[in-house]
Write a protein that holds these residues in place. Sequence first.
Motif, PDB file in Angstrom:
ATOM      1  N   MET A 140      35.166  15.735 138.087  1.00 25.73           N
ATOM      2  CA  MET A 140      34.308  16.480 136.764  1.00 25.73           C
ATOM      3  C   MET A 140      32.975  16.707 137.255  1.00 25.73           C
ATOM      4  O   MET A 140      32.082  16.096 137.459  1.00 25.73           O
ATOM      5  N   PRO A 141      32.769  18.138 137.715  1.00 25.24           N
ATOM      6  CA  PRO A 141      31.623  18.501 138.403  1.00 25.24           C
ATOM      7  C   PRO A 141      30.516  19.147 137.393  1.00 25.24           C
ATOM      8  O   PRO A 141      29.394  19.400 137.720  1.00 25.24           O
ATOM      9  N   VAL A 170      36.007  10.749 139.173  1.00 24.14           N
ATOM     10  CA  VAL A 170      34.586  10.754 139.784  1.00 24.14           C
ATOM     11  C   VAL A 170      34.066  12.096 139.040  1.00 24.14           C
ATOM     12  O   VAL A 170      34.264  13.054 139.087  1.00 24.14           O
ATOM     13  N   GLY A 171      33.038  11.532 138.314  1.00 20.67           N
ATOM     14  CA  GLY A 171      32.356  12.414 137.444  1.00 20.67           C
ATOM     15  C   GLY A 171      30.805  12.491 137.903  1.00 20.67           C
ATOM     16  O   GLY A 171      30.379  11.800 138.305  1.00 20.67           O
ATOM     17  N   VAL A 172      30.249  13.651 137.277  1.00 22.14           N
ATOM     18  CA  VAL A 172      28.693  13.950 137.488  1.00 22.14           C
ATOM     19  C   VAL A 172      28.134  13.082 136.620  1.00 22.14           C
ATOM     20  O   VAL A 172      28.479  12.916 135.471  1.00 22.14           O
ATOM     21  N   ARG A 173      26.774  12.553 137.149  1.00 18.59           N
ATOM     22  CA  ARG A 173      25.797  11.842 136.318  1.00 18.59           C
ATOM     23  C   ARG A 173      25.140  12.809 135.555  1.00 18.59           C
ATOM     24  O   ARG A 173      23.988  12.834 135.962  1.00 18.59           O
ATOM     25  N   ALA A 174      25.641  13.282 134.557  1.00 14.51           N
ATOM     26  CA  ALA A 174      24.936  14.480 133.670  1.00 14.51           C
ATOM     27  C   ALA A 174      25.786  14.562 132.319  1.00 14.51           C
ATOM     28  O   ALA A 174      26.813  14.062 132.175  1.00 14.51           O
ATOM     29  N   GLY A 175      25.155  15.138 131.505  1.00 13.85           N
ATOM     30  CA  GLY A 175      25.752  15.335 130.283  1.00 13.85           C
ATOM     31  C   GLY A 175      26.320  13.913 129.634  1.00 13.85           C
ATOM     32  O   GLY A 175      25.799  12.920 129.552  1.00 13.85           O
ATOM     33  N   GLY A 176      27.444  14.126 128.975  1.00 15.40           N
ATOM     34  CA  GLY A 176      27.860  12.925 128.062  1.00 15.40           C
ATOM     35  C   GLY A 176      28.878  12.064 128.946  1.00 15.40           C
ATOM     36  O   GLY A 176      29.258  11.031 128.565  1.00 15.40           O
ATOM     37  N   ILE A 177      29.079  12.589 130.231  1.00 13.44           N
ATOM     38  CA  ILE A 177      30.023  11.708 131.128  1.00 13.44           C
ATOM     39  C   ILE A 177      29.461  10.118 131.632  1.00 13.44           C
ATOM     40  O   ILE A 177      30.226   9.270 131.251  1.00 13.44           O
ATOM     41  N   PRO A 178      28.146  10.013 131.615  1.00 15.06           N
ATOM     42  CA  PRO A 178      27.687   8.601 131.688  1.00 15.06           C
ATOM     43  C   PRO A 178      27.987   7.741 130.376  1.00 15.06           C
ATOM     44  O   PRO A 178      27.569   6.650 130.456  1.00 15.06           O
ATOM     45  N   ASP A 179      28.108   8.399 129.407  1.00 13.03           N
ATOM     46  CA  ASP A 179      28.263   7.624 128.236  1.00 13.03           C
ATOM     47  C   ASP A 179      29.713   7.037 128.081  1.00 13.03           C
ATOM     48  O   ASP A 179      30.143   5.938 127.569  1.00 13.03           O
ATOM     49  N   ILE A 180      30.653   7.890 129.122  1.00 18.69           N
ATOM     50  CA  ILE A 180      32.125   7.350 129.204  1.00 18.69           C
ATOM     51  C   ILE A 180      32.308   6.302 130.439  1.00 18.69           C
ATOM     52  O   ILE A 180      32.997   5.329 130.238  1.00 18.69           O
TER      53      ILE A 180
END
Length: 227
Positions: free
Chosen positions: A97-98, A119-129
């Motif tokens: 998820m970029p 593997v997701g970007v460290r931005a938006g709501g992804i770090p909450d997951i």
Amino acid sequence: MQYDSSLNANEPSSKISNGEPERPLIVHVGRLGAEKNLEFFRRIMDRLPEARIAFIGDGPYREELENMFSGMPAVFTGMLHGEELSQAYASGDVFVMPSESETLGLVVLEAMSSGLPVVGVRAGGIPDIIPEDQEGKTGYLFNPGDADDCLSKLVPLLRDHELRETIGKAAREETEKYDWRAATRKIRNEQYNAAIWFWRKKRAEFLRPFQWFFRRIFQAPPAIDYR
């Protein structure tokens, strides 16, 4: 290899393999829009000649993406639903998820619940997951726009089946806390309160200059001593 744009929602999603099921497959699910930072995948795939990628979804950026990935091992399925979407997740090796503008990141949760390492970007709501204390356990995060950082997390997953299994299993267990009851409780007890606090703070900041002005204009005149 040319991309295959002939797939549609009425065909088995197992065709995502594009005739090469032995090659590791990166999966992305979501709207194909310019704001999703999907051109980032080109920078990644240029350095992963052994891998394939499947874009699952549709949107106004699809034609441009198809041109961008012409001649590369990429598949565009269009929209998939139900069992076909589940099969598509199951067909992948890693979900990437970029997008830096995700708020809820539902497709990330879907991938994790399917046992697919993320593997997701460290931005938006992804770090909450995938919070900091879970990085490397239930998934991985990379710094926005940093292809080297992304590849440092992605390559080991693509090349190590046992690692994928371990992360995928932990991710699936983690998503069990995101059922409807838990999600509703989080929205009610945390997110609503945070939103109320935020807007009260912003309102106070906005009104502060006006409050100062009116106090200066309408303050009581100094008392006069007639003695």
